[in-house]
Scaffold this motif. Structure first.
Motif, PDB file in Angstrom:
ATOM      1  N   LEU A 160       0.821  -1.205   0.000  1.00 18.41           N
ATOM      2  CA  LEU A 160       0.000   0.000   0.000  1.00 18.41           C
ATOM      3  C   LEU A 160       0.859   1.260   0.000  1.00 18.41           C
ATOM      4  O   LEU A 160       0.627   2.171  -0.795  1.00 18.41           O
ATOM      5  N   ASP A 207      -8.478  -1.199  -3.165  1.00 17.08           N
ATOM      6  CA  ASP A 207      -7.943  -0.943  -1.825  1.00 17.08           C
ATOM      7  C   ASP A 207      -8.596   0.253  -1.138  1.00 17.08           C
ATOM      8  O   ASP A 207      -8.356   0.479   0.048  1.00 17.08           O
ATOM      9  N   TRP A 208      -9.395   1.031  -1.879  1.00 19.01           N
ATOM     10  CA  TRP A 208      -9.884   2.309  -1.371  1.00 19.01           C
ATOM     11  C   TRP A 208     -11.330   2.579  -1.747  1.00 19.01           C
ATOM     12  O   TRP A 208     -11.800   2.155  -2.787  1.00 19.01           O
ATOM     13  N   PRO A 216      -9.292   3.773   3.218  1.00 15.36           N
ATOM     14  CA  PRO A 216      -8.915   2.367   3.052  1.00 15.36           C
ATOM     15  C   PRO A 216     -10.079   1.410   3.259  1.00 15.36           C
ATOM     16  O   PRO A 216     -10.915   1.614   4.147  1.00 15.36           O
ATOM     17  N   VAL A 256      -5.328  -1.943   7.295  1.00 13.32           N
ATOM     18  CA  VAL A 256      -4.877  -0.614   6.873  1.00 13.32           C
ATOM     19  C   VAL A 256      -5.751   0.453   7.525  1.00 13.32           C
ATOM     20  O   VAL A 256      -5.256   1.478   7.982  1.00 13.32           O
TER      21      VAL A 256
END
Length: 194
Positions: free
Chosen positions: A108, A121-122, A137, A142
């Motif tokens: 990341l 991832d987001w 996130p 994370v």
């Protein structure tokens, strides 16, 4: 039977609204990508318990998803962000020391610095300012560390990354890419064996 029809109509309506408003569209971060390059950075860490930011500056080298982060001022240190881990070496150290080998965090951070952002991832929101995105996130581990990341691009050679942690401390990083051509010495800087 009537409730099934109503439910189906509701789902079709939601799907139609999503298609009309592009809620399934993915953001294109290709303009942020730096497959290889080097440059200078300035960084300011703002802690909620301090009046002034802790500032540092240095240089970086990016090759694919590997990042060499060399802080020059105020204290010299080197970071290597590799897929195998994040490693640190200070002025007094001969060898790199392992900071973390958590693959999610390694990848990341390397992806953020190299601009190789994965939509999965987001949760991504486009900001009013052109070329800026707010990233929240989606990965649980994370999200325990980062509340959000603001990512901005100014032209082809400057990036701004603002990372906010769960305690509302934030780190503002400005990266200026000076060249996308790497020398043999630059390539060696990204390797753990030196």
């Amino acid at each position: 039977m009537l409730s099934k029809i109503c439910c189906t109509i509701w789902l079709v309506a939601v799907l139609f609204v999503c298609l009309a408003t592009n809620c399934f569209a993915q953001s294109d971060f290709s303009e942020f990508e730096v497959k290889q390059g080097k440059g200078e950075f300035s960084q300011a860490k703002h802690f909620t318990f301090l009046k002034r930011a802790i500032k540092s500056q240095g240089e970086f080298v990016i090759f694919e998803r590997q990042v060499y982060w060399h802080t020059i001022l105020p204290v010299k240190s080197e970071l290597l962000l590799l897929t195998s881990g994040i490693y640190r070496r200070t002025d007094t150290d001969q060898d790199y020391q392992v900071l973390t080998q958590d693959k999610q965090i390694n990848q990341l951070l390397a992806n953020l610095l190299s601009g190789q952002i994965k939509n999965s991832d987001w949760q991504i929101t486009t900001e009013d300012r052109t070329g800026c995105y707010q990233l929240v996130p989606t990965l649980i581990e994370v999200a325990k560390m980062f509340k959000q990341v603001k990512l901005c691009r100014e032209g082809d050679s400057q990036r701004e990354i603002v990372i906010t942690d769960q305690q509302n401390n934030h780190t503002n990083i400005i990266m200026k890419i000076t060249t996308k051509e790497l020398s043999q010495g630059d390539m060696e800087a990204i390797k753990l064996t030196h």
